[in-house]
Motif scaffolding. Structure first.
Motif, mmCIF file in Angstrom:
data_model
loop_
_atom_site.group_PDB
_atom_site.id
_atom_site.type_symbol
_atom_site.label_atom_id
_atom_site.label_comp_id
_atom_site.label_asym_id
_atom_site.label_seq_id
_atom_site.Cartn_x
_atom_site.Cartn_y
_atom_site.Cartn_z
ATOM 1 N N MET A 127 0.835 -1.207 0.000
ATOM 2 C CA MET A 127 0.000 0.000 0.000
ATOM 3 C C MET A 127 0.878 1.269 0.000
ATOM 4 S SD MET A 127 -2.991 0.145 -0.547
ATOM 5 C CE MET A 127 -3.692 1.751 -0.789
ATOM 6 N N LYS A 128 1.822 1.274 0.913
ATOM 7 C CA LYS A 128 2.725 2.403 1.013
ATOM 8 C C LYS A 128 3.522 2.554 -0.287
ATOM 9 C CE LYS A 128 5.211 4.266 4.957
ATOM 10 N NZ LYS A 128 6.110 3.912 6.053
ATOM 11 N N TRP A 129 3.893 1.397 -0.809
ATOM 12 C CA TRP A 129 4.687 1.342 -2.041
ATOM 13 C C TRP A 129 3.925 1.979 -3.204
ATOM 14 C CZ3 TRP A 129 4.479 -0.816 -6.888
ATOM 15 C CH2 TRP A 129 5.708 -0.958 -7.556
ATOM 16 N N ILE A 130 2.627 1.635 -3.272
ATOM 17 C CA ILE A 130 1.803 2.188 -4.362
ATOM 18 C C ILE A 130 1.694 3.690 -4.219
ATOM 19 C CG2 ILE A 130 -0.535 2.294 -5.292
ATOM 20 C CD1 ILE A 130 -0.797 -0.640 -4.830
ATOM 21 N N LYS A 131 1.475 4.144 -2.992
ATOM 22 C CA LYS A 131 1.315 5.581 -2.765
ATOM 23 C C LYS A 131 2.565 6.339 -3.180
ATOM 24 C CE LYS A 131 -1.867 7.892 0.148
ATOM 25 N NZ LYS A 131 -2.608 7.781 1.375
ATOM 26 N N ARG A 132 3.694 5.706 -2.936
ATOM 27 C CA ARG A 132 4.949 6.381 -3.199
ATOM 28 C C ARG A 132 5.302 6.339 -4.688
ATOM 29 N NH1 ARG A 132 10.422 5.690 -0.159
ATOM 30 N NH2 ARG A 132 11.617 7.292 -1.251
ATOM 31 N N TYR A 133 5.166 5.149 -5.288
ATOM 32 C CA TYR A 133 5.650 5.016 -6.662
ATOM 33 C C TYR A 133 4.546 4.960 -7.720
ATOM 34 C CZ TYR A 133 10.131 4.203 -4.495
ATOM 35 O OH TYR A 133 11.272 4.368 -3.775
ATOM 36 N N GLY A 134 3.296 4.826 -7.273
ATOM 37 C CA GLY A 134 2.183 4.762 -8.227
ATOM 38 C C GLY A 134 2.147 5.945 -9.189
ATOM 39 N N PRO A 135 2.173 7.177 -8.639
ATOM 40 C CA PRO A 135 2.151 8.344 -9.523
ATOM 41 C C PRO A 135 3.282 8.336 -10.550
ATOM 42 C CG PRO A 135 1.746 9.012 -7.277
ATOM 43 C CD PRO A 135 2.074 7.556 -7.228
ATOM 44 N N TYR A 136 4.478 7.933 -10.111
ATOM 45 C CA TYR A 136 5.597 7.850 -11.060
ATOM 46 C C TYR A 136 5.257 6.924 -12.213
ATOM 47 C CZ TYR A 136 9.436 10.277 -8.761
ATOM 48 O OH TYR A 136 10.257 11.232 -8.260
ATOM 49 N N LEU A 137 4.674 5.791 -11.821
ATOM 50 C CA LEU A 137 4.343 4.769 -12.811
ATOM 51 C C LEU A 137 3.374 5.343 -13.845
ATOM 52 C CD1 LEU A 137 5.615 2.008 -12.293
ATOM 53 C CD2 LEU A 137 3.301 1.143 -11.867
ATOM 54 N N VAL A 138 2.322 6.022 -13.354
ATOM 55 C CA VAL A 138 1.329 6.591 -14.259
ATOM 56 C C VAL A 138 1.972 7.668 -15.134
ATOM 57 C CG1 VAL A 138 -0.836 7.855 -14.411
ATOM 58 C CG2 VAL A 138 -0.538 6.114 -12.651
ATOM 59 N N LEU A 139 2.714 8.577 -14.504
ATOM 60 C CA LEU A 139 3.314 9.691 -15.234
ATOM 61 C C LEU A 139 4.235 9.184 -16.349
ATOM 62 C CD1 LEU A 139 4.191 12.175 -12.361
ATOM 63 C CD2 LEU A 139 2.661 12.611 -14.256
ATOM 64 N N TYR A 140 5.171 8.287 -15.972
ATOM 65 C CA TYR A 140 6.103 7.803 -16.991
ATOM 66 C C TYR A 140 5.411 6.921 -18.011
ATOM 67 C CZ TYR A 140 10.115 9.871 -14.764
ATOM 68 O OH TYR A 140 11.004 10.783 -14.279
ATOM 69 N N GLY A 141 4.407 6.174 -17.549
ATOM 70 C CA GLY A 141 3.649 5.332 -18.481
ATOM 71 C C GLY A 141 2.982 6.173 -19.553
#
Lengths: 274, 315
Positions: free
Chosen positions: A1-15
């Motif tokens: 959960m914490k992991w998603i909060k931290r890196y999720g936005p990066y994933l979406v942005l770069y994706g």
């Protein structure tokens, strides 16, 4: 959960950013792979070998270098011409007083909202009469006459404090002096933004350029690419090599001056609000 | 010559300078007008006059070689009787209806993304640059690349779409799908610029507003609807007007991607004008369709400005 909060936005942005530039990557890919690979099914991402045959053909069989030069001349001509006429006009509309000034400016505004390319038929016949077809000045002059520059600069000039101008006038400055010594030094960012905007506009203009420039030697890049595409409907290697080479100057300048260009477009696009 | 510290100016010039200076001092209006004159002259010749001249041409059976004949409104009547013209009008509106929401919607979402998630994150510049870059390409490049992506069997997008959905149409050769495909290409090209403009709007919102909204327990959705949207409404509306105008004069993408085809399925007004004028040499009629297009844009713009209350924005 914490992991998603931290890196999720990066994933979406770069994706999203990656998906967005796939067409550009695919263009570069196609331009440098052998014709056999270009038409392979399924599409071949990694070419069997790297080749510059399309680019070589582009420069050998087509006046591509000349098109580049033409684009450069037209865009510089338009940018310089616009600066030379729009700066004093914007100064006059914002800081000098004369009869009918505001009425004239409102009139200009209406024309800013009308796309001038719709006038290609009358423009074409006017330019025929002036013998301006197939000339740089023929393509450039209608673009120089676009009101957007006057509008943008006026917006900025209006907000320069009156006191600065008054001080200069008391010291004996003429209007020209006020423009050159007070207004212009304060307007460097806007002038840069304006130049970026107009240069890009002229560099990419298509409709009028295609009508006005009919000799293959005289055309600018966008029109040249159209000729290329019309000549070989399915020679995708050559056509995409052309498209890639035509986007290379923009890409290089963008990589070098990214910050300035983005600031320029932001200012030009939202500066209209004042 | 009375100008201390300006000894470099030769005497006759300084005298002339004084005379001119005195004249302008006494007639400030003349001077103001002179500053605007070079631009106004260009504007009159290359922008205003062509509009008048276009209306003039549209009243003639125009033939510069064998002499033109005045025909009154016959060109317009012919235009209005022609199904192909109405087809182009409908296509123009359809195209505008598709591109405008796409461009503004994508631009807004991108702006929210980059602004909202980018503040404390490094590397956001790369994302912003990638999303914006297509805007710097010219229309021919965009159209060529997208035509290639959508080519039957071998085009990248077309191929993968057809392998996932075997019944997916070959977009550019399907009458119902050609125009939407061009609209998508156009959105890819232009959305990045709107992103920049909206992002600038978002950055102007004071951070304190968000902080106090958070203290009051606002959810992200509330912040969007009650805070962000009302505050950047002016830039949204302004972008709407500009995007509408650019949608109505769409030309290059259609010419290169489909040439208006299949049949006339994707022919828009600007392309129709070009065909009539430069392929069929029916100059009077082409000029008439130019006047109609200009009129359409004028009406839509003025309506937009009126309805949306943009007048203050423009001054």
């Amino acid at each position: 959960m914490k992991w998603i909060k931290r890196y999720g936005p990066y994933l979406v942005l770069y994706g999203v950013a990656f998906l967005w530039i796939i067409p550009i990557l695919w263009m570069a890919d196609t331009a440098f792979k052998p014709t056999r690979d270009i038409f392979s099914i399924p599409p071949k991402w990694i070419p069997s070998h790297f080749t510059t045959e399309h680019v070589e053909r582009l420069f050998a069989e087509w006046p591509f270098a000349r098109w580049l030069l033409n684009s450069l001349i037209v865009a510089s001509f338009v940018t310089l011409g616009s600066l030379v006429v729009s700066v004093p006009a914007a100064f006059s509309f914002s800081r000098l007083h004369w009869k009918g000034r505001d009425a004239v400016f409102m009139f200009l505004l209406v024309f800013m909202l009308l796309p001038w390319q719709v006038n290609i038929i009358p423009l074409f016949f006017m330019m025929t009469k002036f013998k301006f077809l197939n000339t740089y000045q023929g393509v450039a002059l209608p673009m120089i006459a676009m009101p957007i520059g006057v509008f943008l600069l006026r917006q900025f000039f209006i907000n320069i404090p009156r006191d600065l101008e008054d001080a200069a006038r008391i010291d004996g400055c003429s209007s020209l002096g006020v423009l050159l010594r007070v207004i212009l030094p304060l307007s460097k960012p806007v002038l840069a933004a304006f130049s970026v905007y107009i240069f890009n506009y002229a560099w990419n203009e298509f409709f009028w350029s295609m009508i006005c420039l009919r000799k293959p030697q005289m055309v600018t890049l966008p029109v040249g690419l159209k000729i290329l595409q019309g000549a070989f409907e399915i020679d995708y290697g050559l056509i995409l090599a052309g498209a890639f080479m035509a986007s290379l100057p923009s890409l290089m300048v963008f990589l070098l001056l990214r910050r300035q260009i983005i600031r320029g477009f932001t200012l030009a696009g939202s500066g209209v609000k004042g | 010559m009375g100008l201390k510290g300006r000894g470099t100016i030769p005497a006759p010039f300084s005298k002339m300078r004084n005379r001119i200076g005195r004249f302008f001092y006494r007639h400030p209006g003349v001077e103001g007008f002179l500053f605007a004159l070079p631009y106004m002259a260009l504007w009159a010749v290359f922008l205003a006059w062509p509009v008048v001249y276009g209306i003039y041409i549209s009243l003639f059976d125009w033939d510069p070689l064998r002499g033109s004949k005045f025909v009154g409104l016959a060109n317009y009547l012919e235009l209005f009787r022609e199904p192909r013209f109405w087809n182009a009008v409908v296509n123009t509106f359809k195209f505008a209806g598709m591109t405008i929401p796409l461009i503004l919607g994508l631009g807004f979402v991108f702006a929210l993304m980059v602004w909202g998630w980018g503040r404390k994150r490094r590397g956001i510049v790369v994302v912003q640059a990638s999303l914006f870059f297509p805007y710097l390409l010219n229309v021919s490049i965009v159209a060529i690349v997208w035509k290639w992506l959508l080519e039957r069997d071998v085009g990248l997008f077309q191929h993968y779409l057809n392998s996932i959905f075997p019944s997916a149409p070959v977009f550019l050769t399907e009458p119902a799908w050609a125009l939407p495909a061009i609209a998508v290409a156009t959105a890819w090209w232009l959305a990045g610029y709107r992103m920049l403009v909206f992002q600038a709007g978002l950055e102007e919102i004071p951070v304190e507003l968000f902080e106090s909204a958070e203290i009051d327990g606002a959810r992200p959705y509330h912040k969007l609807v009650h805070l962000i949207l009302p505050l950047i409404k002016p830039s949204l509306l302004f972008a709407l007007v500009l995007t509408t105008i650019s949608a109505f004069r769409t030309f290059g993408q259609v010419l290169i991607m489909t040439e208006g085809g299949p049949g006339w399925a994707s022919e828009v007004l600007a392309l129709y004008l070009y065909r009539v004028g430069f392929d069929y040499f029916d100059i009077g009629k082409a000029a008439a369709s130019g006047v109609v297009l200009l009129f359409l844009i004028l009406v839509i713009t003025l309506l937009g400005v009126r309805i949306l209350g943009l007048k203050s924005e423009l001054q």
